[in-house]
Write an enzyme that holds these catalytic residues in place. Sequence first.
Site, mmCIF file in Angstrom:
data_model
loop_
_atom_site.group_PDB
_atom_site.id
_atom_site.type_symbol
_atom_site.label_atom_id
_atom_site.label_comp_id
_atom_site.label_asym_id
_atom_site.label_seq_id
_atom_site.Cartn_x
_atom_site.Cartn_y
_atom_site.Cartn_z
ATOM 1 N N CYS A 52 -7.165 -4.811 3.660
ATOM 2 C CA CYS A 52 -7.014 -4.895 2.208
ATOM 3 C C CYS A 52 -8.283 -5.408 1.538
ATOM 4 O O CYS A 52 -8.796 -6.464 1.915
ATOM 5 C CB CYS A 52 -5.849 -5.835 1.888
ATOM 6 S SG CYS A 52 -5.748 -6.329 0.169
ATOM 7 N N TYR A 183 -8.510 3.618 -6.857
ATOM 8 C CA TYR A 183 -7.066 3.843 -6.761
ATOM 9 C C TYR A 183 -6.590 4.771 -7.873
ATOM 10 O O TYR A 183 -5.695 5.598 -7.671
ATOM 11 C CB TYR A 183 -6.314 2.515 -6.818
ATOM 12 C CG TYR A 183 -6.460 1.668 -5.582
ATOM 13 C CD1 TYR A 183 -5.539 1.762 -4.544
ATOM 14 C CD2 TYR A 183 -7.515 0.784 -5.432
ATOM 15 C CE1 TYR A 183 -5.660 0.994 -3.400
ATOM 16 C CE2 TYR A 183 -7.660 0.007 -4.295
ATOM 17 C CZ TYR A 183 -6.729 0.115 -3.276
ATOM 18 O OH TYR A 183 -6.861 -0.643 -2.140
#
Length: 342
Positions: A52, A183
Amino acid sequence: MSTATTGSTGYVNPTGDFRRDQRYIETRITADGRDGYPVEADRYRLIVSRACPWANRAIIVRRLLGLEPVLSMGIAGPTHDERSWTFDLDPDGRDPVLGIERLQEAFFARYPGYDRGITVPAIVDVPTGKVVTNDFPQITVDLSLEWTQFHREGAPQLYPEHLRAEIDAVNRDVFRDVNNGVYRAGFAGTQEAYQRAHDRLFARLDALSERLEHQRYLVGDTITEADVRLFTTLARFDPVYHGHFKCNRQKLSEMPVLSAYFRDLYQTPGFGDTTDVLHIKQHYYGVHRDINPTGVVPAGPDLSGWLEPHGREALGGRPFGDGTPPPPPVEAEVVPAGHRPV
């Protein structure tokens, strides 16, 4: 979101623009304990996944500041399901300190029926087993400002007061267009939404290239919070964002200034040695099944160029200011051999 569970396996917004759920637990761990959680040695556990980018920030800052002896770290595996990140890297599938199989358990211990994303990084109060915070932008700032009594000798000033306004301004632009911009491109559900995100991303990368052409770091002449935040996205650019998220006008390796800037940071203690490329690829390609239905993880790309000379020393700058590099990572936290170019 790659860093949160959502209640479903779908990430793409079929109607267009991707919207990140930014409802985090805003409780803070502070020197004065005003939220009920004072800074204390050995009381809290930082939970991360090396996959992450937001958690990678916390790993880097913890390491640069030398907080390993007082703030333990639990490492979840690179993938998760709709419920939670899991501790499948630990021998019995449980975090050895918290004794839980899923990070979800710490969230439910404090908030039964918690209905938001179970995200990393998260800090858990060990005595109660309850999550304290998962507010990732605030976590790294507080590690710099609130945990000073436990900083190592020679710890750098990552969020110095005289540069704070400029750091905040850079961070806002970088988050909107780059950190979250990849994203927005990858999870866009229409051509128009994708094109907007793609164009905005590369316009910001071009602006950052111009900014960094004549200065070694983003703000001032030392590494700051701004560099940490940009680095973790750049580290994932060629392995996943270029192909998986269709951010493919250019690879990072084809952008000379940003590529050299990235290599400079990657080769700095605390950055490259906390970056696990295998976990990164396993996460993105394995979890986002609405983008990659087979779950097949690509073998490439060749990242040996990350170790090539960067030449950024010619711009001056002092990576750690008046401080010193951190020592090597503790044995239990070394990124496994074969998980990054060496």
